[in-house]
Design a protein around this motif. Structure first.
Motif, PDB file in Angstrom:
ATOM      1  N   ASP A  84       0.834  -1.202   0.000  1.00  0.00           N
ATOM      2  CA  ASP A  84       0.000   0.000   0.000  1.00  0.00           C
ATOM      3  C   ASP A  84       0.870   1.254   0.000  1.00  0.00           C
ATOM      4  O   ASP A  84       2.008   1.236   0.502  1.00  0.00           O
ATOM      5  CB  ASP A  84      -0.924   0.020   1.228  1.00  0.00           C
ATOM      6  CG  ASP A  84      -2.053  -0.997   1.121  1.00  0.00           C
ATOM      7  OD1 ASP A  84      -2.367  -1.434  -0.011  1.00  0.00           O
ATOM      8  OD2 ASP A  84      -2.628  -1.347   2.170  1.00  0.00           O
ATOM      9  N   PRO A  85       0.353   2.376  -0.530  1.00  0.00           N
ATOM     10  CA  PRO A  85       1.115   3.633  -0.506  1.00  0.00           C
ATOM     11  C   PRO A  85       1.513   3.986   0.932  1.00  0.00           C
ATOM     12  O   PRO A  85       0.712   3.866   1.864  1.00  0.00           O
ATOM     13  CB  PRO A  85       0.120   4.661  -1.067  1.00  0.00           C
ATOM     14  CG  PRO A  85      -0.802   3.849  -1.928  1.00  0.00           C
ATOM     15  CD  PRO A  85      -0.932   2.511  -1.224  1.00  0.00           C
ATOM     16  N   GLY A  86       2.774   4.361   1.124  1.00  0.00           N
ATOM     17  CA  GLY A  86       3.286   4.737   2.434  1.00  0.00           C
ATOM     18  C   GLY A  86       3.726   3.559   3.295  1.00  0.00           C
ATOM     19  O   GLY A  86       4.202   3.736   4.413  1.00  0.00           O
ATOM     20  N   GLU A  87       3.599   2.360   2.774  1.00  0.00           N
ATOM     21  CA  GLU A  87       3.923   1.145   3.516  1.00  0.00           C
ATOM     22  C   GLU A  87       5.265   0.595   3.019  1.00  0.00           C
ATOM     23  O   GLU A  87       5.562   0.665   1.836  1.00  0.00           O
ATOM     24  CB  GLU A  87       2.811   0.132   3.232  1.00  0.00           C
ATOM     25  CG  GLU A  87       2.645  -0.983   4.190  1.00  0.00           C
ATOM     26  CD  GLU A  87       1.417  -1.848   3.856  1.00  0.00           C
ATOM     27  OE1 GLU A  87       0.754  -2.251   4.808  1.00  0.00           O
ATOM     28  OE2 GLU A  87       1.131  -2.116   2.669  1.00  0.00           O
ATOM     29  N   THR A  88       6.058   0.041   3.924  1.00  0.00           N
ATOM     30  CA  THR A  88       7.284  -0.639   3.509  1.00  0.00           C
ATOM     31  C   THR A  88       6.926  -2.075   3.115  1.00  0.00           C
ATOM     32  O   THR A  88       5.845  -2.574   3.453  1.00  0.00           O
ATOM     33  CB  THR A  88       8.324  -0.679   4.638  1.00  0.00           C
ATOM     34  OG1 THR A  88       7.832  -1.526   5.689  1.00  0.00           O
ATOM     35  CG2 THR A  88       8.639   0.721   5.169  1.00  0.00           C
ATOM     36  N   ALA A  89       7.862  -2.743   2.450  1.00  0.00           N
ATOM     37  CA  ALA A  89       7.642  -4.141   2.081  1.00  0.00           C
ATOM     38  C   ALA A  89       7.455  -5.006   3.330  1.00  0.00           C
ATOM     39  O   ALA A  89       6.601  -5.899   3.349  1.00  0.00           O
ATOM     40  CB  ALA A  89       8.804  -4.656   1.239  1.00  0.00           C
ATOM     41  N   LEU A  90       8.207  -4.747   4.382  1.00  0.00           N
ATOM     42  CA  LEU A  90       8.077  -5.515   5.625  1.00  0.00           C
ATOM     43  C   LEU A  90       6.701  -5.300   6.263  1.00  0.00           C
ATOM     44  O   LEU A  90       6.067  -6.253   6.736  1.00  0.00           O
ATOM     45  CB  LEU A  90       9.184  -5.159   6.611  1.00  0.00           C
ATOM     46  CG  LEU A  90      10.593  -5.605   6.216  1.00  0.00           C
ATOM     47  CD1 LEU A  90      11.636  -5.000   7.138  1.00  0.00           C
ATOM     48  CD2 LEU A  90      10.703  -7.118   6.203  1.00  0.00           C
ATOM     49  N   GLU A  91       6.239  -4.064   6.280  1.00  0.00           N
ATOM     50  CA  GLU A  91       4.907  -3.772   6.835  1.00  0.00           C
ATOM     51  C   GLU A  91       3.820  -4.455   6.005  1.00  0.00           C
ATOM     52  O   GLU A  91       2.875  -5.024   6.550  1.00  0.00           O
ATOM     53  CB  GLU A  91       4.664  -2.256   6.887  1.00  0.00           C
ATOM     54  CG  GLU A  91       5.520  -1.534   7.901  1.00  0.00           C
ATOM     55  CD  GLU A  91       5.523  -0.016   7.729  1.00  0.00           C
ATOM     56  OE1 GLU A  91       5.850   0.669   8.712  1.00  0.00           O
ATOM     57  OE2 GLU A  91       5.223   0.485   6.627  1.00  0.00           O
ATOM     58  N   ALA A  92       3.958  -4.402   4.693  1.00  0.00           N
ATOM     59  CA  ALA A  92       2.970  -5.038   3.809  1.00  0.00           C
ATOM     60  C   ALA A  92       2.964  -6.550   4.023  1.00  0.00           C
ATOM     61  O   ALA A  92       1.894  -7.175   4.055  1.00  0.00           O
ATOM     62  CB  ALA A  92       3.272  -4.710   2.347  1.00  0.00           C
ATOM     63  N   ALA A  93       4.139  -7.145   4.176  1.00  0.00           N
ATOM     64  CA  ALA A  93       4.224  -8.590   4.389  1.00  0.00           C
ATOM     65  C   ALA A  93       3.496  -8.989   5.670  1.00  0.00           C
ATOM     66  O   ALA A  93       2.709  -9.947   5.673  1.00  0.00           O
ATOM     67  CB  ALA A  93       5.687  -9.027   4.440  1.00  0.00           C
ATOM     68  N   ASN A  94       3.724  -8.260   6.737  1.00  0.00           N
ATOM     69  CA  ASN A  94       3.065  -8.596   8.002  1.00  0.00           C
ATOM     70  C   ASN A  94       1.554  -8.384   7.908  1.00  0.00           C
ATOM     71  O   ASN A  94       0.773  -9.192   8.415  1.00  0.00           O
ATOM     72  CB  ASN A  94       3.674  -7.785   9.146  1.00  0.00           C
ATOM     73  CG  ASN A  94       3.900  -8.632  10.377  1.00  0.00           C
ATOM     74  OD1 ASN A  94       3.705  -9.841  10.379  1.00  0.00           O
ATOM     75  ND2 ASN A  94       4.317  -7.985  11.439  1.00  0.00           N
ATOM     76  N   ARG A  95       1.128  -7.330   7.221  1.00  0.00           N
ATOM     77  CA  ARG A  95      -0.305  -7.085   7.042  1.00  0.00           C
ATOM     78  C   ARG A  95      -0.940  -8.209   6.236  1.00  0.00           C
ATOM     79  O   ARG A  95      -1.996  -8.742   6.603  1.00  0.00           O
ATOM     80  CB  ARG A  95      -0.540  -5.731   6.356  1.00  0.00           C
ATOM     81  CG  ARG A  95      -2.012  -5.454   6.039  1.00  0.00           C
ATOM     82  CD  ARG A  95      -2.211  -4.145   5.292  1.00  0.00           C
ATOM     83  NE  ARG A  95      -1.358  -3.959   4.145  1.00  0.00           N
ATOM     84  CZ  ARG A  95      -1.492  -4.569   2.970  1.00  0.00           C
ATOM     85  NH1 ARG A  95      -2.462  -5.457   2.783  1.00  0.00           N
ATOM     86  NH2 ARG A  95      -0.667  -4.298   1.961  1.00  0.00           N
ATOM     87  N   GLU A  96      -0.309  -8.588   5.133  1.00  0.00           N
ATOM     88  CA  GLU A  96      -0.855  -9.659   4.295  1.00  0.00           C
ATOM     89  C   GLU A  96      -0.940 -10.981   5.058  1.00  0.00           C
ATOM     90  O   GLU A  96      -1.909 -11.721   4.907  1.00  0.00           O
ATOM     91  CB  GLU A  96      -0.026  -9.832   3.015  1.00  0.00           C
ATOM     92  CG  GLU A  96      -0.198  -8.717   2.013  1.00  0.00           C
ATOM     93  CD  GLU A  96      -1.596  -8.633   1.401  1.00  0.00           C
ATOM     94  OE1 GLU A  96      -2.342  -9.637   1.414  1.00  0.00           O
ATOM     95  OE2 GLU A  96      -1.940  -7.549   0.916  1.00  0.00           O
ATOM     96  N   LEU A  97       0.049 -11.288   5.879  1.00  0.00           N
ATOM     97  CA  LEU A  97      -0.012 -12.500   6.704  1.00  0.00           C
ATOM     98  C   LEU A  97      -1.242 -12.482   7.608  1.00  0.00           C
ATOM     99  O   LEU A  97      -1.977 -13.469   7.701  1.00  0.00           O
ATOM    100  CB  LEU A  97       1.253 -12.634   7.565  1.00  0.00           C
ATOM    101  CG  LEU A  97       2.521 -13.055   6.858  1.00  0.00           C
ATOM    102  CD1 LEU A  97       3.708 -12.953   7.816  1.00  0.00           C
ATOM    103  CD2 LEU A  97       2.397 -14.468   6.309  1.00  0.00           C
ATOM    104  N   LYS A  98      -1.467 -11.360   8.246  1.00  0.00           N
ATOM    105  CA  LYS A  98      -2.601 -11.230   9.180  1.00  0.00           C
ATOM    106  C   LYS A  98      -3.929 -11.322   8.432  1.00  0.00           C
ATOM    107  O   LYS A  98      -4.888 -11.915   8.931  1.00  0.00           O
ATOM    108  CB  LYS A  98      -2.495  -9.919   9.949  1.00  0.00           C
ATOM    109  CG  LYS A  98      -1.307  -9.877  10.894  1.00  0.00           C
ATOM    110  CD  LYS A  98      -1.107  -8.492  11.492  1.00  0.00           C
ATOM    111  CE  LYS A  98       0.173  -8.414  12.309  1.00  0.00           C
ATOM    112  NZ  LYS A  98       0.399  -7.061  12.832  1.00  0.00           N
ATOM    113  N   GLU A  99      -3.996 -10.746   7.231  1.00  0.00           N
ATOM    114  CA  GLU A  99      -5.236 -10.777   6.452  1.00  0.00           C
ATOM    115  C   GLU A  99      -5.510 -12.164   5.870  1.00  0.00           C
ATOM    116  O   GLU A  99      -6.653 -12.611   5.847  1.00  0.00           O
ATOM    117  CB  GLU A  99      -5.163  -9.763   5.305  1.00  0.00           C
ATOM    118  CG  GLU A  99      -5.207  -8.319   5.744  1.00  0.00           C
ATOM    119  CD  GLU A  99      -5.035  -7.335   4.610  1.00  0.00           C
ATOM    120  OE1 GLU A  99      -5.053  -6.128   4.885  1.00  0.00           O
ATOM    121  OE2 GLU A  99      -4.862  -7.753   3.432  1.00  0.00           O
TER     122      GLU A  99
END
Length: 184
Positions: A84-99
């Motif tokens: 997502d805009p403003g998100e790092t790859a690490l943040e996106a990875a953790n979000r996608e795991l949770k989703e």
């Protein structure tokens, strides 16, 4: 060793087709030897993606089975999604795991950045290994619940021949994750 090449000159660029998600761009190129060609590509969106290989403390890979419109069937693969805009790859990875699987990761290790088909796409995907998982669920954007599939790391080679596990990025992610896990 990398040969030095002069990049082709872009003489013209135009959008030739557009959908809700994609734009196809036509490029008129002139190469350093004078040859001119027309190439078509997906117009760069500027958004990259992540794919995560989650490994439990018990030694299981966590995969999802979800519908893929391109193959018109359910495919088995690793959690993935756009950054997502403003998100790092690490943040996106953790979000996608949770989703997608209902777990977060305390340890995320980038394995490699890959491109699906560089002649047609510019978007990059960062492949990651996720360890030290903990339960946490976020609401995702999938139209139906994803099936969570546990697969023993000790049987990972069998996964490579599984009929539903055919996405090139998932295969690449698995092989890179196994290389990393075997080196520890």
């Amino acid at each position: 060793m990398r040969a030095k090449h002069q990049l082709p000159e872009i003489l013209a660029a135009s959008v030739v087709a557009k959908s809700r998600l994609f734009q196809i761009e036509s490029l008129e190129l002139k190469f350093s030897n004078g040859v001119e060609r027309t190439y078509e590509r997906m117009k760069p969106s500027g958004r990259n993606a992540v794919m995560i290989v989650p490994v439990t403390d018990k030694g299981d890979l966590l995969l999802v089975r979800e519908y893929a419109a391109g193959t018109e069937r359910y495919e088995l693969g690793f959690p993935k999604g756009l950054i997502d805009p403003g998100e790092t790859a690490l943040e996106a990875a953790n979000r996608e795991l949770k989703e997608e699987i209902g777990f977060g990761a305390r340890q995320l290790m980038p394995l490699k950045e890959v491109v699906l088909a560089p002649s047609y796409f510019s978007s990059k995907m960062t492949l990651m290994l996720a360890r030290d998982l903990y339960p946490e669920k976020l609401e995702g954007d999938e139209p139906e619940p994803l099936e969570l599939v546990r697969w023993p790391v000790s049987q990972a080679e069998e996964l490579l021949s599984h009929v539903d596990f055919g996405e090139a990025r998932s295969i690449t992610a698995l092989l890179l994750a196994l290389k990393q896990l075997n080196s520890q």
